[in-house]
Design an enzyme around this catalytic site. Structure first.
Site, PDB file in Angstrom:
ATOM      1  N   HIS A  73      33.160  37.102  48.696  1.00 38.86           N
ATOM      2  CA  HIS A  73      32.012  36.216  48.841  1.00 38.86           C
ATOM      3  C   HIS A  73      31.820  35.474  49.981  1.00 38.86           C
ATOM      4  CE1 HIS A  73      30.754  36.823  44.460  1.00 38.86           C
ATOM      5  NE2 HIS A  73      31.938  36.282  44.079  1.00 38.86           N
ATOM      6  N   HIS A  86      38.710  38.151  45.691  1.00 39.51           N
ATOM      7  CA  HIS A  86      37.238  38.168  45.101  1.00 39.51           C
ATOM      8  C   HIS A  86      36.502  37.195  45.750  1.00 39.51           C
ATOM      9  CE1 HIS A  86      34.339  37.866  41.377  1.00 39.51           C
ATOM     10  NE2 HIS A  86      34.187  36.710  42.196  1.00 39.51           N
ATOM     11  N   GLU A  87      37.115  35.715  45.747  1.00 39.37           N
ATOM     12  CA  GLU A  87      36.190  34.773  46.439  1.00 39.37           C
ATOM     13  C   GLU A  87      36.218  34.794  47.886  1.00 39.37           C
ATOM     14  OE1 GLU A  87      34.665  32.805  44.653  1.00 39.37           O
ATOM     15  OE2 GLU A  87      35.707  33.156  43.134  1.00 39.37           O
TER      16      GLU A  87
END
Length: 263
Positions: free
Chosen positions: A68, A64-65
């Site tokens: 980003h 997820h990170e």
């Protein structure tokens, strides 16, 4: 996803800035071993499910990170690589409360996946408002993609017959991905959905956004304690789950097995 301001440091980046960390590789190994144990019904089934889901959830947090960070890096923020965000190291995304305590508590007591890592982006270096929005979109989109991938074995009917412990764990892990995606797409300051809209707001609205953003996730968590809002939230999650073919009963069994201490 958190916001920050840093100066740019353009230069040749070492390979280590892009190499998966030893911690991430260790998590993959734990996922594989615990998955095999759940598949083979080796040892304690509940503890196997706990290890499998915990490792899988932490890996999804890293992805997820990383999503980003990768979009931010491609969009112009070279410092992302220098900060270690492209190594998939969960410690690089850590915030003591948001990254560890709250996500763990919510999985344990409510079966809700709550990504809480922090990727600090130099938004002044991002090339356009569209890319700035795409940075926020990438994280919860990754959770949704992971949920779809985890559901594929059920779509093809591979869960019939043996290895029910493993498939229950897989279903619960997919369910966590859906809850994380839905939560993060809520258009609230401090959450990815709100951050997605931020670049398009007027300066006045951005000032108000910045005042609320530090507390946005905590406000969202508090709202989930409302029975009505909680019911709406899970209704959306189950609706999406039905669309992609997630068997809710399997996810429920997986959650019960995950709570190995509650026999």
């Amino acid at each position: 996803m958190s916001y920050g301001r840093y100066g740019s440091s353009v230069g040749r980046l070492p390979r280590e800035a892009f190499r998966p960390s030893a911690i991430f590789l260790g998590l993959l190994a734990l996922l594989a071993v615990s998955g095999w144990m759940a598949w083979a019904d080796y040892g304690d089934a509940r503890f196997n499910v706990f290890l499998f889901v915990a490792a899988g959830w932490t890996i999804s947090l890293c992805l997820h990170e990383y999503s980003h960070a990768l979009v931010a890096f491609k969009g112009g923020d070279d410092d992302i690589a220098h900060r270690g965000y492209l190594t998939l190291n969960p410690l690089k995304y850590s915030h003591p409360l948001l990254s560890i305590v709250l996500p763990l508590v919510f999985v344990l007591i409510g079966g809700i996946g709550l990504p809480g890592g922090a990727v600090w982006v130099n938004h002044g270096a991002i090339r356009s408002r569209f890319v700035d929005s795409l940075i926020s979109f990438a994280g919860p989109a990754m959770n949704l993609v992971l949920a779809i991938l985890l559901v594929l074995p059920f779509t093809f009917g591979l869960d019939s017959g043996e290895h029910q412990t493993f498939f229950a764990a897989l279903a619960f892990l997919a369910f966590l991905q859906l809850t994380a995606s839905v939560l993060n797409f809520v258009p609230m300051p401090g959450v990815d959905g709100g951050n997605l809209l931020y670049p398009w707001l007027s300066p006045q609205w951005q000032r108000g956004f910045n005042h609320v953003a530090p507390w946005g996730m905590l406000i969202l968590i508090a709202l989930l304690w409302s029975p009505r809002i909680n019911s709406w939230f899970f209704s959306v999650v189950y609706w999406i789950g039905d669309l992609i073919g997630l068997p809710s009963y399997q996810a429920a069994v997986g959650y019960e097995l995950f709570r190995f201490w509650d026999r």
